[in-house]
Design an enzyme around this catalytic site. Structure first.
Site, PDB file in Angstrom:
ATOM      1  N   GLY B 213       0.802  -1.213   0.000  1.00 30.66           N
ATOM      2  CA  GLY B 213       0.000   0.000   0.000  1.00 30.66           C
ATOM      3  C   GLY B 213       0.837   1.266   0.000  1.00 30.66           C
ATOM      4  O   GLY B 213       0.317   2.361  -0.165  1.00 30.66           O
ATOM      5  N   TYR B 554       1.709   6.942  21.415  1.00 25.76           N
ATOM      6  CA  TYR B 554       1.837   7.506  20.085  1.00 25.76           C
ATOM      7  C   TYR B 554       2.111   8.990  20.204  1.00 25.76           C
ATOM      8  O   TYR B 554       1.406   9.699  20.908  1.00 25.76           O
ATOM      9  CB  TYR B 554       0.489   7.295  19.385  1.00 25.76           C
ATOM     10  CG  TYR B 554       0.600   7.177  17.912  1.00 25.76           C
ATOM     11  CD1 TYR B 554       0.566   5.934  17.296  1.00 25.76           C
ATOM     12  CD2 TYR B 554       0.757   8.303  17.130  1.00 25.76           C
ATOM     13  CE1 TYR B 554       0.697   5.830  15.932  1.00 25.76           C
ATOM     14  CE2 TYR B 554       0.888   8.202  15.776  1.00 25.76           C
ATOM     15  CZ  TYR B 554       0.858   6.969  15.175  1.00 25.76           C
ATOM     16  OH  TYR B 554       0.997   6.859  13.824  1.00 25.76           O
TER      17      TYR B 554
END
Lengths: 666, 634
Positions: B213, B554
């Site tokens: 991808g 994150y």
């Protein structure tokens, strides 16, 4: 930041130092009561208000670390955790500070009164204060003052209160607690008390370290302790003790705080309150136990004049920047952080390096009073010296010291002779000007005992020496280079360096040499001598120049007492301690030996009688494996390698007195 | 295998849900209710493009027909400042599409010190003269032609497979250049075609870099500049079929080039889903997930890729590796799947995967909780993990990210809504005494059957209440997830105005979460200052996954680079410093982005010398001539 350049040979006179302001001036002009009661609103770290003493204790007792250690001890000893917990509560009660603003205000009032009587001025670098104020808001702060007097920590808290900064919590020795009320009052002004030795006591260690770390992690208050561990009786910096330094650095290693600011603080006294006390202590008169009544007796000193004090707040040093690229903190990753873990060797080395670095930063910002220069000259011409000669020499030494980067507190617009004269009169306990001859005072005791006379004389010499000692850190590197150049009898750089290294190793407890920095020290020494035109440095050789003669002889005389003292220790070990000597008897045995040598006229310098010197010498010999410790029947015994000790003595003795021939050849 | 790239780019989203909704309208019968809201839509909109490309899958061979060539996502979707100076999201694909975001501009200007006056527009077209001429291996080409497998050496095809989505890669597309790009692109259509290509590559000593991808954020797709052999980019996008569904065992056998949204859309048709939703699922592929050890947002219910995979087929220079059966668990020595998962395209191409499937859940519900501060929030997540009652997704945003999320609020429809918002704010900050500069928000996603969801919801809210948390509504939750999928689009907007940024992640034991978050954020701020960044950076984090023994954290990091000569270099230095800080604080090298080439300098420290040796010996056996020469990991 100054720390970065601590070892690089750059022109030390270029170092910018802050100006000082006298904080007593305002006290002399306005009400002490108002001052003590004024609004006190210090800036806080992260906006964290100081924590209640009881809550702090509770936090420590409930911490994972302490609980873990209690569990472990319980398993080992079979004692129930509850009982150990009780014990922990007691230890903590004995240890904990209990900062109370009312007591601080009381101290502020009393100390204002006392300081104004005792001291002419208390001078502080205000820029340092501003830097500290900023540092406090950013990261937890550790204050690292030099330690020359009991006054140190009172003084520091007083200064911080004056400038509306957070009051520190201070690690103090347990001996203060002996003074009942005073001890409790110190506790309420922020002191917490630690036992002098608690070697194997895991519970004590856990509580103590957790107590300090909790305060640091939460940022309740700046933490203050003395890197040197104890007051330096000789006024030379002591080699750093690493216990507390390790503790305050651990929260950073474990990622519990982002950074810690280490602030070296140099407190310089023109005249030290405890000067004679120290001298007798060094000579073996046991230290009087601190007691309240003793302190009251000290009141008589209140009528005396102790000159000025300089308090210099150095640049806050970021622990994170120091650690950058030097150590890996990942050793903490594989064990839960509350379980005590022995740090790897590189961490130990790192902490040790930082300890030395901080002591050197303290030294760098010490202020040298004119008296220190006077004492340095005088002590080379005992027992007396012509005042004009003394003045002339003092000026010469001042210029030399300044060119080596010393910060000398020499008053402008006053004639040189006045400066010297006022120094002498301030130190009337040590010298007197008798008809143009500056003479060391000897307390006349009607004793025919030669030994007594010797000790009395030695006490004054040691007092005098304690002032000379305050400038040694400026000269020690160039001086050891100069002595090496002079002693080696060769101009080869390697040979000179190797002798320099020998001296540096031998004196590694006497003076502050950062471990592993022999080359930097050598280069720094060479650089300074070259700058003073004393030597020429060629590719492979180092030559003494004509003009260097005076400097070299001066340095040789300046360090002669140490060289001679160490020789005496070596000789003692090789002549009288071959069978070994117990650690406890060592000092008195060396002293006895030295007294004999002094009385017989074999040696001249009384400084060999200083127990500090004797212990430093032994420590160095142990470190160099020339002596070693063994345990025999519950006693620690020092065993001597005779050949090695003799060789040290001989090496030290190489060409001690300046010899024309050598100079001519060069 | 469509290895490397793909999976996990941290920032994307969730998208799925939004798109799903739209699409659900088109595709599903109204009777199915919300059951399928969870899956990413293989959006109907894209079918045109797909049709144009003559392919059945969403991503055409000419990626540039559908996707931006120099930024994130679909060409038709991007943030702009409209004529009134207000931020707007273009296109029709997302829920946010066509909406005006009145607060975004102010947030943007205030946070970064950026200004709409100071633009840094990208070049409008590729500068083809910059591209190095292809190194073609004629013998290989001849043999390839004989196989009839489509290939191309057009400049655009090559360059669009020369990069992932790291900041420096996008920056190079906008205004820089690539030192080395693939020389040839091939589009195999099946496992056997991949075998042919790999055989030919071995025969002619050609370097193969699998491409799925293209969403890698670890420099995994970057061609080694000193690779002298011809480099073939093996694009798996045409291998995108579900080969079979086994309803008895709840597994599906799928070609590895399928992208996440197509996989979910197609399974939905039969009433199933995989539940694997990495934020990149709109574009990343199944093979890429396997190759990078991807993690999905809803792993609490469905598991991460290693939990989902039942069987893998991979073509290597030594031949095909696969297991002999589909037993659900085996004790047959070290699990060879674990050589494949995380191999990042260094060993071969994953061609087919058997993956677990689940019935599409009946009911789905968002939620959110406001905490007075981040510490309380983390404590709550830790408790939820301890009680093992985490919803499908639970994420905790710090204050800066919460404010960021707020800046993305679309224009409110009515005065009433805005009044309600004001009231809520008043309640939380004034009545409950939360400091607006301290509070933080956890976003929740529950899924399952309706009754259980409601029960579960209550349990979680009860725990939250113990940590001072206040339920803050579905809307806040949903917007939180939206942030994840638009963040990559937002980065493109920032890059038009001197703002560059990136995200990175780690995993860390629970007791170190707070310390790590604080220290890493602070390190970023400090490094920016020291490197001459003139405005304080955006340095923010969220806890995105909970595990029994720790959490995934994150970070977003962005700054205004006006006045800096080499912003990418400065950016990389700061990111490296941040990574070092993570490692020093007990965080892992990566939770799901992988190592690639971006982080390989730390791998040895992370897995020990022996660990590296083990990986090397596997590589040595499987691919002695380094045919799969992307040089990731080692």
């Amino acid at each position: 930041m100054a720390s970065e350049n601590a070892y690089s040979p750059q022109d030390p006179t270029l170092k910018k130092r802050d100006d000082f302001e006298d904080i007593l001036e305002e006290r002399r002009n306005s009400s002490d009561v108002k001052y003590a009661l004024r609004c006190y609103t210090p800036v806080l770290y992260n906006g964290v208000p100081p924590c209640k003493a009881s809550l702090l204790k509770h936090t420590v007792l409930k911490s994972d670390h302490v609980l873990f250690v209690i569990q472990q001890l319980s398993k080992e000893s079979g004692e129930s955790p509850e009982i150990i917990h009780e014990e922990a509560v007691e230890i903590l009660d004995e240890m904990a500070q209990n900062l109370k603003l009312s007591v601080v205000r009381f101290f502020a009032f009393m100390l204002s009164k006392a300081f104004k009587t005792l001291f002419q001025r208390v001078r502080v670098n205000e820029e340092g204060i501003q830097r500290l104020q900023q540092a406090i808001q950013q990261y937890p702060v550790v204050l690292l003052p030099s330690h020359r007097s009991y006054i140190d920590f009172l003084m520091l808290s007083y200064v911080l209160y004056t400038y509306d900064l957070s009051l520190p919590v201070i690690a103090s020795g347990m001996d203060f607690l002996g003074m009942k009320i005073v001890g409790e009052m110190l506790r309420m002004s922020g002191a917490f008390f630690i036992r002098r030795s608690f070697g194997g006591d895991k519970l004590y260690w856990a509580l103590f370290s957790e107590y300090v770390k909790t305060m640091l992690r939460k940022g309740y208050a700046p933490i203050e302790f003395f890197l040197e561990g104890t007051r330096s009786r000789t006024c030379k910096s002591l080699v750093p003790k690493l216990g507390l330094l390790n503790i305050v650095m651990e929260p950073f290693f474990k990622g519990e705080v982002f950074d810690v600011s280490l602030v070296p603080i140099s407190i310089s006294y023109e005249r030290i309150l405890e000067e004679s006390l120290y001298a007798y202590e060094l000579l073996g008169v046991p230290k009087p136990k601190e007691s309240t009544s003793g302190l009251l007796k000290a009141r008589k000193i209140l009528s005396d004049d102790f000159g000025s004090i300089h308090v210099y707040f150095g640049h806050p040093v970021s622990l994170r920047s120091l650690a950058q690229g030097k150590i890996s903190r990942s050793y903490c990753n594989l064990i839960p952080r509350h379980i005590p873990v022995k740090p790897p060797k590189d961490i130990f080395t790192f902490v040790n390096d930082i300890g030395y670095k901080m002591v050197r930063l303290q030294q760098e910002n010490m202020v040298i009073s004119p008296w220190v220069l006077v004492a340095s000259i005088l002590i080379q011409s005992l027992p007396q010296i012509d005042i004009n000669h003394l003045t002339e020499q003092t000026v010469w030494l001042r210029n030399l010291a300044q060119s080596f980067g010393a910060s000398v507190d020499w008053p402008d617009h006053i004639s040189v002779s006045k400066v010297v004269a006022s120094s002498i009169s301030l130190h009337h306990s040590i010298v007197r000007n008798i008809g143009g001859r500056v003479t060391l005072i000897e307390e006349k005791q009607e004793s025919s005992n030669l030994e007594h006379q010797l000790f009395n004389y030695a006490a004054t010499v040691l007092m005098c020496a304690s002032y000379r000692n305050q400038i040694l850190h400026i000269f020690v590197r160039p001086a050891l280079v100069a002595i090496s150049v002079h002693s080696v009898g060769s101009s080869r750089k390697e040979e000179i360096f190797s002798y320099f290294s020998f001296l540096r190793d031998i004196f590694s407890y006497e003076f502050i040499f950062a471990p592993g920095h022999a080359i930097q020290d050598f280069e720094e020494g060479c650089y300074l001598l070259m700058k003073a035109d004393a030597i020429q440095i060629l590719k492979t050789d180092i030559l003494l120049s004509e003009r260097g003669h005076k400097i070299v002889s001066f340095f040789i005389s300046m360090f002669q007492p140490f060289v001679e003292g160490y020789q005496v220790v070596c000789r003692y070990l090789s002549e009288e301690a071959l069978e070994g000597v117990t650690e406890n008897q060592y000092v008195s045995a060396v002293r006895k030996f030295a007294v004999k040598r002094l009385l017989s006229g074999a040696i001249k310098s009384c400084e060999v009688l200083s127990s500090d010197l004797q212990k430093n010498a032994l420590a160095a010999l142990l470190k160099l494996n020339i002596c070693r410790k063994t345990k025999e029947m519950e006693q620690v015994v020092v065993k001597v390698n005779r050949t090695a000790v003799n060789s040290v003595e001989d090496t030290l003795g190489r060409k001690l007195t300046p010899q024309k021939t050598t100079l001519a050849r060069l | 295998m469509a290895s490397d790239m793909s999976s996990s780019k941290g920032e994307r989203p969730q998208t799925a849900q939004y798109r799903l909704r739209i699409i659900a309208g088109h595709l599903q019968s109204p009777g199915r209710v919300s059951a399928n809201e969870c899956k990413g839509e293989a959006s109907s909109t894209s079918s045109t493009a797909a049709a144009n490309a003559g392919q059945s899958g969403t991503i055409p061979r000419r990626r540039q027909d559908l996707l931006k060539w120099n930024g994130w996502g679909y060409s038709d979707s991007k943030f702009i400042f409209n004529k009134k100076g207000q931020a707007e999201f273009t296109g029709k694909r997302y829920r946010l599409s066509g909406m005006v975001l009145p607060a975004l501009r102010e947030w943007f200007e205030k946070t970064f010190g950026a200004s709409l006056e100071h633009k840094t527009p990208p070049r409008s077209a590729l500068n083809t003269s910059d591209i190095p001429a292809p190194i073609l291996n004629e013998d290989f080409l001849d043999d390839l032609k004989a196989t009839k497998i489509p290939f191309s050496h057009e400049i655009e095809d090559r360059i669009f497979r020369a990069h992932g989505h790291c900041l420096h890669e996008i920056f190079a597309l906008r205004e820089g250049k690539f030192e080395r790009v693939p020389d040839l692109v091939v589009w195999p259509n099946s496992h056997s075609e991949v075998e042919k290509i790999v055989n030919l590559a071995c025969k002619h000593n050609v370097c193969v870099i699998p491409f799925g991808g293209g969403t890698s954020v670890s420099s995994a797709l970057e061609c080694p500049p000193d690779e002298k052999r011809s480099i073939v980019s093996l694009d798996t996008s045409q291998m995108n079929r579900i080969l079979w569904i086994d309803e008895k065992n709840l597994t599906a056998h799928v070609e590895a080039g399928i992208i996440g949204q197509d996989l979910e859309r197609l399974l939905n048709v039969s009433g199933y889903c995989t539940g694997h939703e990495p934020d990149s699922m709109e574009f990343s592929t199944l093979g890429g997930w396997v190759a990078t050890r991807a993690s999905g947002m809803k792993k609490n219910i469905y598991g991460n890729i290693e939990d989902l995979v039942v069987h893998i087929r991979m073509v290597t220079p030594r031949g095909v590796i696969e297991k002999s059966c589909q037993g659900p668990r085996m004790s047959t020595g070290p699990d060879v799947h674990h050589f494949i998962m995380g191999s990042e395209g260094t060993l071969g191409v994953v061609t087919e995967v058997t993956i677990k499937i689940r019935p599409v859940p009946e009911y789905q519900k968002y939620g959110s909780v406001v905490f007075p501060n981040f510490e309380q929030g983390v404590a709550c997540l830790r408790e939820v993990a301890k009680q093992r009652c985490a919803p499908a997704s639970i994420r905790l945003m710090d204050n800066a990210q919460f404010q960021f999320g707020h800046a993305l609020k679309p224009q409110v429809a009515s005065i009433f809504t805005s009044f309600l918002d004001g009231l809520k704010k008043f309640y939380i900050t004034k009545f409950k005494g939360f400091d607006p500069n301290q509070l933080c928000v956890a976003t929740l996603l529950f899924e399952g059957d309706r009754e259980k969801v409601l029960q579960h919801e209550k349990q979680v809210y009860d725990i939250a209440a113990k940590f001072g948390g206040l339920a803050a509504g579905e809307d806040n939750g949903q917007r939180g997830y939206m942030l994840t999928f638009v963040i990559a689009y937002l980065r493109d907007l920032g890059m038009d105005f001197y703002v560059i940024g990136e995200s990175f992640e780690t995993s860390v034991p629970w007791d170190r979460v707070l310390d790590l978050c604080r220290n890493v954020k602070e390190r970023i701020v400090r490094e920016c200052k020291e490197r001459g960044v003139q405005f304080p950076p955006l340095s923010t984090c969220r806890v995105t996954q909970t595990y029994d023994a720790g959490a995934c954290v994150y970070f977003y990091f962005a700054f205004n680079y006006r006045g800096i000569a080499d912003p990418i270099h400065v950016y990389e230095q700061i990111e490296n410093a941040a990574r070092e800080e993570i490692l020093a604080n007990g965080g892992s090298l990566s939770h799901h982005h992988g190592v690639g080439k971006l982080r390989k300098r730390w791998l040895q420290e992370a897995i020990s010398d022996v660990g590296i040796g083990m990986l090397k010996s596997v590589k040595q056996y499987v691919d002695p001539n380094n045919i799969f020469g992307n040089r990731n990991l080692l």
